[in-house]
Write an enzyme that holds these catalytic residues in place. Structure first.
Site, short mmCIF file in Angstrom:
data_model
loop_
_atom_site.label_atom_id
_atom_site.label_comp_id
_atom_site.label_asym_id
_atom_site.label_seq_id
_atom_site.Cartn_x
_atom_site.Cartn_y
_atom_site.Cartn_z
N GLU A 40 75.32 16.83 16.90
CA GLU A 40 74.37 17.63 16.13
C GLU A 40 74.83 17.69 14.67
O GLU A 40 74.35 18.50 13.90
CB GLU A 40 74.21 19.03 16.73
CG GLU A 40 75.47 19.84 16.84
CD GLU A 40 75.22 21.21 17.42
OE1 GLU A 40 74.54 22.00 16.76
OE2 GLU A 40 75.69 21.48 18.54
N CYS A 60 74.47 21.79 21.38
CA CYS A 60 75.70 21.49 22.16
C CYS A 60 75.40 20.90 23.53
O CYS A 60 76.32 20.46 24.22
CB CYS A 60 76.53 22.75 22.32
SG CYS A 60 77.14 23.40 20.78
N HIS A 73 80.83 26.17 28.49
CA HIS A 73 80.74 25.78 27.08
C HIS A 73 81.45 26.86 26.27
O HIS A 73 81.20 28.06 26.48
CB HIS A 73 79.26 25.66 26.66
CG HIS A 73 79.10 25.57 25.17
ND1 HIS A 73 79.68 24.55 24.44
CD2 HIS A 73 78.48 26.36 24.26
CE1 HIS A 73 79.41 24.72 23.16
NE2 HIS A 73 78.68 25.82 23.03
P1 HMG Z 1 81.70 39.11 14.71
O1 HMG Z 1 80.53 40.01 14.47
O2 HMG Z 1 82.54 38.75 13.55
O3 HMG Z 1 82.72 39.65 15.73
O4 HMG Z 1 81.10 37.78 15.38
P2 HMG Z 1 82.72 41.00 16.60
O5 HMG Z 1 82.71 42.18 15.70
O6 HMG Z 1 81.69 40.91 17.70
O7 HMG Z 1 84.20 40.84 17.18
C1 HMG Z 1 84.49 39.79 18.02
C2 HMG Z 1 85.37 40.32 19.13
O8 HMG Z 1 86.60 40.74 18.56
C3 HMG Z 1 84.78 41.56 19.80
O9 HMG Z 1 85.12 41.49 21.17
C4 HMG Z 1 85.54 42.71 19.14
O10 HMG Z 1 85.63 43.89 19.95
C5 HMG Z 1 86.90 42.06 18.97
P3 HMG Z 1 83.99 41.67 22.30
O11 HMG Z 1 83.45 43.03 22.13
O12 HMG Z 1 82.93 40.61 22.02
O13 HMG Z 1 84.72 41.43 23.58
N1 HMG Z 1 87.74 42.68 17.91
C6 HMG Z 1 89.06 42.90 18.05
N2 HMG Z 1 89.91 42.67 19.07
C7 HMG Z 1 91.24 43.00 18.88
N3 HMG Z 1 91.71 43.57 17.74
C8 HMG Z 1 90.89 43.79 16.71
C9 HMG Z 1 89.49 43.47 16.83
N4 HMG Z 1 88.42 43.58 16.01
C10 HMG Z 1 87.34 43.08 16.70
N5 HMG Z 1 91.38 44.34 15.58
C11 HMG Z 1 80.60 35.93 16.76
C12 HMG Z 1 81.53 37.10 16.53
C13 HMG Z 1 81.07 35.13 17.93
C14 HMG Z 1 79.21 36.49 17.04
C15 HMG Z 1 80.57 35.08 15.45
O14 HMG Z 1 81.81 34.44 15.31
C16 HMG Z 1 79.48 34.05 15.40
O15 HMG Z 1 78.38 34.29 14.93
N6 HMG Z 1 79.76 32.79 15.91
C17 HMG Z 1 78.80 31.69 15.91
C18 HMG Z 1 77.75 31.82 17.00
C19 HMG Z 1 78.33 31.68 18.39
O16 HMG Z 1 79.38 31.11 18.58
N7 HMG Z 1 77.57 32.15 19.39
C20 HMG Z 1 77.97 31.99 20.77
C21 HMG Z 1 76.80 31.66 21.71
S1 HMG Z 1 75.71 30.41 21.05
C22 HMG Z 1 76.47 28.89 21.48
O17 HMG Z 1 77.40 28.87 22.22
C23 HMG Z 1 75.91 27.65 20.88
C24 HMG Z 1 76.75 26.99 19.80
O18 HMG Z 1 77.87 26.35 20.36
C25 HMG Z 1 75.90 25.98 18.99
C26 HMG Z 1 75.09 24.90 19.70
O19 HMG Z 1 74.69 24.98 20.86
O20 HMG Z 1 74.77 23.94 19.01
C27 HMG Z 1 77.28 27.99 18.79
#
Ligand code: HMG
Length: 408
Positions: free
Chosen positions: A82, A114, A244
Site C-alpha cells: 500500500e 494491510c 495483524h
Molecule cells: P494514542 O491516542 O496516542 O494512544 O493512540 P492512547 O492514549 O490510546 O494510549 C495508547 C495506550 O497506552 C493505551 O492503552 C494507554 O492507556 C496506554 P490501552 O488503553 O489502549 O490499553 N498508556 C500508557 N501505558 C503505560 N504508561 C503510560 C501510558 N500512557 C498511555 N504512561 C493509537 C494510539 C494506536 C490509536 C495511535 O498510535 C494510532 O492512531 N495508530 C495508527 C492507527 C492504528 O494503528 N490503528 C489500529 C487498527 S487499524 C489497522 O490495524 C490497520 C492498519 O494497519 C493500516 C492498514 O490496514 O492499511 C493501521
C-alpha cells in the site's frame, strides 16, 4: 484437489532503528506509553537509498536462495503493497527484473491496505490448487513503509520491511484449506491515504481499533461456521494465534476480544484466566517482529509467522496456527495453517533475530534527517551506495534517471 501452501518464508528489515524511548524523550511523552501502552520497543527506519522495491527484492532473493529455487521456475510473482512507488508500473515488474525472473510468469501488484498480502496468498493458493496448468511455484512478496508524519499519534507505530513467501504444491512449511477461511468486509473510513498524500489519515485511533475488533468478530463467526467449530472450542483447535499487528498490543486487544466472544457464557474471572494462559503460550511467541520493527502493513501478519517460527523452532511442527488478517477500509480474513514436520532447515535459514541484532541504532535527530528528505533526493553516488550492501541488503535504490527508478 492438490494441496498447496507455503514452502518457505523470508524477511527483510531495514538496517536502522529508532528506540521508542528516544522518540518519547523527544516529544516529552513517558516512554512507558510506547513501551507498555503500545508494547513497542524499537521502530525500523528506512534510509533514502532503500525503498519498497529494494526491500521486496531483498526479501525475494533470500527466499529463493534459502529454498534453492531457480528464479526461472517462478511462474507467478505478486507484490502486495500500500506504499507503491509508481501509479502505473507494478512494483512486481521492478522485482522481476532485479531477481531475474523469466518472462513466462504472471506478474502483478495487489493493493488492499494491510489485507493485500492475504489477498495474494488466498488467490495464489486457490489458483494453484484448481487449475491443471497452474503455476508450480509462486512468489508472493509483501513490502511496505508505514509512515505517519512527525508528531502524528500514529508515529510510534511506524515501521518498514518486506516478507517473501514461496508457494508450492505439496508445500514444505504449511498448508491452508482456504474453503474454511472466514471473511468480513465493510465500507468504513478507519485509515486511508488519498492519492497524492504521503501519509495516511486515521479516524480517531480508538475507532480504527474498534473497526479492527468488529472485523475480527465477523471473520471468526464465519470461520467457525465454515469449519463447524462450536463456540468455546476454538482455543482447543488452535496451537497458536497470530493477529495483524499495527502495534504489538493490538494482538493483546484482539486476543482479549476473541476470548470474550469464545467464553461469553463464563464469568469474568474464568475469562481472565483463559486469556492469561492462552495469550502467553499461543500469542506471545509471535510478537517479536512487531515489537522490534513496528507496523509493516501487508507483511505485519507474516512477520508474526517468522517470529513464531524462530522463537518456537521444532515446537511449531505439526501444529495448527490461526491467523487474523486485517486491512483498513475494511477487509478481514481468519485462516488456519497446518504446519509440516521437519522444518529445521527452513527455520535455521531465517536469521531474523540476527538481522535485528545487526541493525544500527540512530538518534531522533538522524531519524528526522532521514525522513525529512524525499526519496527523490538520493544524493549518494552508486559507489557510495554500493558500500551499504551487506549479507541481507543486496539491492539498493540509487535515484532516478529519465524519471526511471534505478537500482543496484
Ligand atoms: P494514542 O491516542 O496516542 O494512544 O493512540 P492512547 O492514549 O490510546 O494510549 C495508547 C495506550 O497506552 C493505551 O492503552 C494507554 O492507556 C496506554 P490501552 O488503553 O489502549 O490499553 N498508556 C500508557 N501505558 C503505560 N504508561 C503510560 C501510558 N500512557 C498511555 N504512561 C493509537 C494510539 C494506536 C490509536 C495511535 O498510535 C494510532 O492512531 N495508530 C495508527 C492507527 C492504528 O494503528 N490503528 C489500529 C487498527 S487499524 C489497522 O490495524 C490497520 C492498519 O494497519 C493500516 C492498514 O490496514 O492499511 C493501521
Amino acid at each position: 484437489m492438490v494441496e498447496v501452501g507455503l514452502s518457505d518464508i523470508a524477511i527483510y528489515v531495514p538496517p536502522y532503528y529508532l528506540p521508542h524511548a528516544e522518540l518519547a524523550a523527544a516529544y516529552g511523552v513517558p516512554k512507558e506509553k510506547y513501551n507498555i501502552g503500545l508494547g513497542n520497543q524499537n521502530m525500523a527506519i528506512v534510509p533514502n537509498w532503500e525503498d519498497i522495491v529494494s526491500m521486496a527484492a531483498n526479501a525475494g532473493l533470500q527466499v529463493l536462495e534459502k529454498s534453492g529455487t531457480d528464479p526461472g521456475d517462478i511462474q507467478s510473482l505478486i507484490v502486495s503493497t500500500e506504499s507503491s512507488v509508481d501509479h502505473s508500473k507494478p512494483v512486481a515488474s521492478f522485482v522481476q527484473g532485479l531477481l531475474k525472473i523469466g518472462t513466462r510468469c504472471r506478474v502483478y501488484d495487489i493493493k488492499n491496505a494491510c489485507y493485500g498480502g492475504t489477498a495474494g496468498l488466498v488467490d495464489s493458493i486457490e489458483r494453484m490448487s484448481h487449475t491443471v496448468k497452474s503455476p508450480r511455484k509462486s512468489l508472493l512478496i509483501m513490502a511496505d513503509i508505514a509512515r505517519y508524519g512527525f508528531g502524528n499519534l500514529g508515529e510510534p507505530t511506524q515501521g518498514a520491511g518486506a516478507v517473501a513467501l514461496l508457494l508450492e504444491k505439496n508445500p514444505g512449511l504449511c498448508s491452508v484449506d482456504t474453503s474454511l477461511n472466514g471473511v468480513f468486509s465493510q465500507d468504513v473510513f478507519d485509515f486511508w491515504r488519498p492519492t497524492g498524500y504521503a501519509v495516511p489519515f486515521v479516524a480517531p485511533g480508538k475507532l480504527s481499533i474498534e473497526c479492527y475488533l468488529m472485523a475480527l468478530e465477523g471473520a471468526l463467526a464465519d470461520f467457525r461456521s465454515n469449519a463447524g467449530i462450536e463456540q468455546g472450542k476454538l482455543m482447543d483447535h488452535l496451537d497458536y494465534v497470530i493477529y495483524h499487528m499495527p502495534f504489538t498490543n493490538m494482538a493483546k486487544k484482539a486476543h482479549r476480544r476473541l476470548i470474550e466472544i469464545e467464553y461469553r457464557d463464563s464469568d469474568l474471572e474464568t475469562q481472565e484466566e483463559i486469556f492469561n494462559k492462552t495469550f502467553s503460550s499461543k500469542v506471545v511467541p509471535g510478537l517479536m517482529g512487531a515489537r522490534e520493527v513496528g507496523n509493516i502493513y501487508t507483511g505485519s501478519l507474516y512477520m508474526g509467522l517468522v517470529s513464531l517460527l524462530e522463537n518456537e523452532r521444532e515446537k511449531i511442527e505439526d501444529k495448527r496456527i490461526g491467523l487474523f488478517s486485517y486491512g483498513s477500509g475494511c477487509m478481514a480474513e481468519f485462516l488456519v495453517y497446518h504446519t509440516n514436520t521437519k522444518l529445521g532447515k527452513i527455520i535455521d535459514s531465517l536469521h531474523f533475530k540476527e538481522q535485528l541484532d545487526k541493525r544500527k541504532k540512530i538518534t531522533f535527530e538522524e531519524y528526522t534527517q532521514f525522513y525529512s528528505k524525499s526519496q527523490e533526493g538520493v544524493s549518494y553516488s552508486p559507489g557510495e551506495i554500493n558500500s551499504m550492501k551487506n549479507q541481507y541488503t543486496k539491492f539498493l535504490f540509487t535515484g532516478f534517471m529519465d524519471h526511471k527508478r534505478q537500482y543496484i
